[in-house]
Design an enzyme around this catalytic site. Structure first.
Site, short mmCIF file in Angstrom:
data_model
loop_
_atom_site.label_atom_id
_atom_site.label_comp_id
_atom_site.label_asym_id
_atom_site.label_seq_id
_atom_site.Cartn_x
_atom_site.Cartn_y
_atom_site.Cartn_z
N ALA A 196 0.79 -1.23 0.00
CA ALA A 196 0.00 0.00 0.00
C ALA A 196 0.83 1.30 0.00
CB ALA A 196 -0.99 -0.04 1.16
N ASP A 247 -4.13 -2.73 3.79
CA ASP A 247 -4.30 -1.93 2.58
C ASP A 247 -5.34 -0.84 2.76
OD1 ASP A 247 -3.16 -4.63 1.58
OD2 ASP A 247 -2.79 -3.16 0.01
O1 MRU Z 1 -1.16 -7.18 -3.61
P1 MRU Z 1 -0.07 -6.55 -2.78
O2 MRU Z 1 1.20 -7.32 -2.80
O3 MRU Z 1 0.10 -5.09 -3.10
O4 MRU Z 1 -0.66 -6.64 -1.30
C1 MRU Z 1 0.11 -6.07 -0.27
C2 MRU Z 1 -0.42 -6.32 1.08
O5 MRU Z 1 -1.47 -6.90 1.27
C3 MRU Z 1 0.38 -5.71 2.21
O6 MRU Z 1 0.24 -6.48 3.36
C4 MRU Z 1 -0.14 -4.30 2.50
O7 MRU Z 1 -0.20 -3.54 1.32
C5 MRU Z 1 0.68 -3.60 3.50
S1 MRU Z 1 2.26 -3.14 2.89
C6 MRU Z 1 3.07 -2.29 4.12
#
Ligand code: MRU
Length: 348
Positions: free
Chosen positions: A49, A238
């Site tokens: 995120a 997210d």
């Molecule tokens: O699909 P992604 O790899 O972008 O998903 C990321 C996540 O679910 C993370 O846990 C979240 O973005 C937190 S990152 C600090």
């Protein structure tokens, strides 16, 4: 600690590590326009995120540089068009929309007679601030969260909420890195199907940091908790609704349920830029659905009959009532979250 730079501004382009190729290949992409940035976000070359937010900020700068506007009005038009376009890349991580809103609000500061080059500098400065603030925020999350891991022998995490996902040491992993400075424990990293952020990215990051890591398949987490191998679960997020419901990578919600059954505290670590107080509960969080091929093939090999229909949600929502605490840059928020989240925003 991780030395790899997830994203860097070169002065005229954004340089980012292609996370789809890790850990096999360390390849940096030079992104020169917002179309390439949109593709990089969509395809998870840059992901997590906070990192998505940083990338989007630079995406707007690249669009404006490419448009070569002659007037402030033309610059604003190009920036707003790009911001609306980048907002269509991925729907769940609210940091994307939060960062784009910040970029949009810089435009309101431009007087019609401001030299265009000054306006561009201001946009780039805003994108760089988003990045630098996130770096500092991650450090604070680490410091506030580390005491939660005091005395643990094992901790479980899901997906990758580390340096690769942010501009700093991460969110959930920042807590782990900070705690590991003064204690020894084992991190159980879920592989995180279907795109293996845990196997490819988290285990890579943790090994580089010299942290004792056990990679597990997602369906082993329950057994790890049943055996008493972990005393905490910590994940990123997210988007977090006003009541504390937290969307994170698919597979997070069942972890929160198993953790509650085995009385293992389940923590979420996230910056305030991941909160969306406009949403009452997690039921309102838009959940991204991705392409069938991410499930029907594995490492380029088909693992299901051709044309198999799939359901491919990329995120799920851990209910607030199963979350023992949310680690933010202003401290650890506790239930009732509606109240503690409001207070956190006031403190900010
Ligand atoms: O699909 P992604 O790899 O972008 O998903 C990321 C996540 O679910 C993370 O846990 C979240 O973005 C937190 S990152 C600090």
């Amino acid at each position: 600690m991780m030395t790899v730079k997830t994203i860097e501004w070169t002065g005229s382009a954004a340089r980012l590590i292609d996370q789809t190729l890790l850990p096999g290949k360390t390849k940096y992409l030079v992104i020169r326009d917002d179309k390439a940035m949109w593709e990089a976000i969509k395809m998870l070359r840059v992901r997590g995120a906070p990192a998505i937010g940083v990338a989007a900020g630079y995406g707007v700068c690249l669009a404006v540089l490419k448009a070569k506007p002659k007037t402030i009005a033309a610059l604003k038009k190009a920036a707003l068009k790009s911001s609306a376009y980048l907002a269509t890349s991925r729907p769940t991580a609210v940091n994307l929309f939060w960062a784009l809103k910040r970029m949009d609000s810089v435009l309101d500061l431009f007087a019609p007679d401001l030299p265009v080059s000054d306006a561009i500098d201001m946009l780039i400065a805003e994108a760089q601030s988003i990045q630098e603030e996130d770096r500092q925020t991650c450090e604070l999350i680490g410091q506030h969260g580390a005491p939660l891991l005091k005395g643990v022998k094992g901790v479980l995490t899901h997906c990758n909420a580390g340096a690769l996902a942010t501009a700093g040491p991460g969110t959930a992993l920042a807590v782990i890195y900070e705690a590991a400075k003064s204690a020894k424990f084992t991190v159980y990293a879920d592989e995180t199907r279907p795109l293996l952020q845990g196997a490819r990215l988290t285990s890579w990051e943790l090994q580089q940091a010299g942290i004792d890591t056990r990679l597990i398949c997602d369906n082993m987490a329950g057994m790890v908790m049943q055996r008493g191998l972990v005393q905490a679960v910590i994940v990123g997020a997210d988007r977090i609704a006003a009541n504390g419901d937290a969307a994170n990578k698919i597979g997070t919600m069942p972890l929160s349920i198993v953790a509650s059954y085995y009385k293992v505290p389940f923590y979420v670590a996230a910056p305030l830029s991941t909160f969306d107080p406009s949403l009452k509960s997690g039921a309102e969080i838009p959940i991204e659905e991705r392409g069938a091929e991410e499930i029907t093939s594995f490492g380029g090999t088909n693992v299901a009959p051709k044309g198999t229909p799939v359901f491919a949600p990329a995120f799920d929502v851990a209910p607030a009532k199963l979350i023992a605490g949310i680690v933010t840059e202003v401290g650890v928020l506790r239930a009732p979250y509606t109240k503690s989240i409001k207070e956190a925003f006031r403190k900010r």
